[in-house]
Design a protein around this motif. Structure first.
Motif, short mmCIF file in Angstrom:
data_model
loop_
_atom_site.label_atom_id
_atom_site.label_comp_id
_atom_site.label_asym_id
_atom_site.label_seq_id
_atom_site.Cartn_x
_atom_site.Cartn_y
_atom_site.Cartn_z
N VAL A 2 0.84 -1.21 0.00
CA VAL A 2 0.00 0.00 0.00
C VAL A 2 0.88 1.25 0.00
CG1 VAL A 2 -1.79 1.27 1.23
CG2 VAL A 2 -1.86 -1.23 1.18
N SER A 3 1.96 1.23 0.77
CA SER A 3 2.87 2.36 0.85
C SER A 3 3.55 2.61 -0.49
CB SER A 3 3.91 2.13 1.94
OG SER A 3 3.31 2.00 3.21
N PRO A 47 0.11 13.79 1.97
CA PRO A 47 1.12 12.80 2.37
C PRO A 47 1.41 11.82 1.24
CG PRO A 47 -1.00 12.26 3.34
CD PRO A 47 -1.17 13.60 2.68
N SER A 48 2.67 11.44 1.10
CA SER A 48 3.06 10.52 0.03
C SER A 48 3.14 9.08 0.51
CB SER A 48 4.40 10.95 -0.58
OG SER A 48 5.40 11.04 0.41
N LEU A 49 2.78 8.84 1.77
CA LEU A 49 2.68 7.50 2.33
C LEU A 49 1.43 7.44 3.20
CD1 LEU A 49 6.38 6.82 3.46
CD2 LEU A 49 5.18 5.71 1.55
N PRO A 50 0.93 6.25 3.49
CA PRO A 50 -0.26 6.15 4.36
C PRO A 50 -0.01 6.78 5.72
CG PRO A 50 0.18 4.06 3.26
CD PRO A 50 1.36 4.93 2.99
N GLU A 101 2.60 12.43 15.67
CA GLU A 101 3.33 13.11 14.61
C GLU A 101 4.02 12.07 13.73
OE1 GLU A 101 5.80 16.27 16.07
OE2 GLU A 101 4.17 17.17 17.24
N GLN A 102 3.80 12.18 12.42
CA GLN A 102 4.29 11.19 11.48
C GLN A 102 5.13 11.88 10.41
OE1 GLN A 102 1.17 8.19 10.46
NE2 GLN A 102 -0.16 9.41 11.79
N SER A 103 6.40 11.48 10.29
CA SER A 103 7.33 12.09 9.34
C SER A 103 7.28 11.33 8.02
CB SER A 103 8.75 12.08 9.90
OG SER A 103 8.83 12.87 11.07
N ILE A 104 6.99 12.06 6.95
CA ILE A 104 6.88 11.47 5.62
C ILE A 104 7.50 12.41 4.60
CG2 ILE A 104 5.31 10.70 3.81
CD1 ILE A 104 3.28 10.00 5.97
N GLY A 105 8.54 11.95 3.92
CA GLY A 105 9.12 12.71 2.83
C GLY A 105 9.53 14.12 3.19
N GLY A 106 10.11 14.30 4.38
CA GLY A 106 10.55 15.62 4.79
C GLY A 106 9.46 16.48 5.41
N GLU A 107 8.24 15.97 5.48
CA GLU A 107 7.12 16.69 6.09
C GLU A 107 6.67 15.97 7.36
OE1 GLU A 107 6.51 19.43 4.70
OE2 GLU A 107 6.69 19.27 2.53
N ILE A 119 -0.58 19.32 8.48
CA ILE A 119 0.84 19.30 8.13
C ILE A 119 1.53 20.40 8.91
CG2 ILE A 119 0.48 20.84 6.14
CD1 ILE A 119 2.73 19.36 4.70
N PHE A 120 2.77 20.14 9.35
CA PHE A 120 3.53 21.18 10.06
C PHE A 120 4.10 22.13 9.02
CE2 PHE A 120 7.00 23.00 12.57
CZ PHE A 120 6.31 23.29 13.74
N LYS A 121 3.67 23.37 9.08
CA LYS A 121 3.99 24.35 8.04
C LYS A 121 4.06 25.74 8.67
CE LYS A 121 2.04 25.88 3.56
NZ LYS A 121 1.70 27.28 3.89
N GLY A 122 5.15 26.45 8.40
CA GLY A 122 5.28 27.80 8.93
C GLY A 122 5.36 27.85 10.45
N GLY A 123 5.93 26.81 11.05
CA GLY A 123 6.13 26.80 12.49
C GLY A 123 4.95 26.31 13.30
#
Length: 284
Positions: A27-28, A131-134, A142-148, A170-174
């Motif tokens: 799936v991933s 997200p580029s993964l499930p 908190e889930q880290s995926i592809g630098g995000e 998504i964590f964005k702009g602090g």
């Protein structure tokens, strides 16, 4: 297990094989490769083309022609493949919020996959910030995926998975930024047809009024919205960096669409798109 021609082409095009055992690894890989290869875009919408949602037409458009599409196309194709392979997959609809509290319509389609007692959000059709993964449906994790970094939160104080609504952030702009809100209600293709019709036919719908194209992999995201081209990547220090530039000519737009996004478009079409969507923003 025999797949339809369209679904088999989809599987083959991503160079994937599926064993008899259901797995998160498959799936991933499906989600990651899909997002890296097929662009998210509003091209067919703004060009007024028909957008049928049957599997064979979707496979022809996205896979064979390489024209990409938007959520009702991408996520339908992914859903049908996973379902045909025997995965426990459920269709859900979401409200796109972009960090605003508003009564937005349910114009985004996603899938929930249940596997070995766990539930995952699978989304191959959200564009640059998806997200580029499930994503594991674990609240506040908190889930880290592809630098995000992503998380799913509940709007209920109960903090249980049977509550009404969940925000994907998504964590964005602090800070954490809400992308969309979904619930666990039972939805069908009939519900999608209504939302799909709104998204590509309603005169005030976002996709009707904006040229949007994006493509992403684990290293870089490129995203075009009308006259602005965003490139988002991880720099040498490990920080996420965004660069924005203006697209100032029809030739530049044509090069971006054909070379950066790999879309086979005639110059006359890109000139039309430039005049319709970019010129008013540029003040030409």
């Amino acid at each position: 297990m025999t797949l339809s021609t369209g679904l088999q082409n989809y599987l083959d095009d991503l160079a994937l094989t599926h064993e008899s055992e259901l797995s998160l690894d498959f799936v991933s890989a499906l989600q990651n490769k899909h997002i890296a290869k097929y662009s998210f875009n509003s091209l067919a919408v703004v060009l007024g083309e028909d957008l049928p949602l049957d599997t064979e037409n979707l496979s022809h458009k996205i896979v064979s022609q390489g024209l990409g599409g938007y959520c009702f196309e991408h996520n339908k194709l992914t859903y049908e493949l996973l379902s045909s392979l025997g995965y426990d997959v459920q269709l859900k609809l979401a409200r796109v919020l972009y960090n605003q509290e508003k009564k937005a319509p349910r114009t985004h389609r996603v899938s929930l996959v249940k596997l070995k007692g766990e539930t995952y959000l699978v989304d191959t059709g959200f564009g640059a910030y998806g997200p580029s993964l499930p994503l594991s449906l674990e609240l506040d994790k908190e889930q880290s995926i592809g630098g995000e970094t992503y998380r799913i939160i509940s709007l209920s104080e109960q903090k249980q998975l049977d509550t009404l609504e969940y925000d994907v952030q998504i964590f964005k702009g602090g800070e954490f930024f809400t992308l969309y809100r979904f619930d666990l209600a039972d939805y069908s293709d009939a519900d999608c047809q209504l939302s799909h019709f709104f998204s590509h036919k309603y005169p005030e719908a976002g996709f009707v009024n904006n040229l949007v194209v994006s493509l992403k992999n684990d290293e870089v995201i490129i995203a075009l919205k009308n006259h602005e081209l965003l490139t988002r990547f991880t720099d040498e220090t490990g920080q996420r960096t965004e660069l924005t530039e203006q697209v100032n000519s029809a030739d530049a737009l044509h090069n971006i669409l054909t070379e950066s996004f790999g879309l086979a478009l005639d110059q006359v079409i890109t000139t039309h798109l430039f005049e319709r969507f970019l010129v008013p923003k540029l003040g030409h």
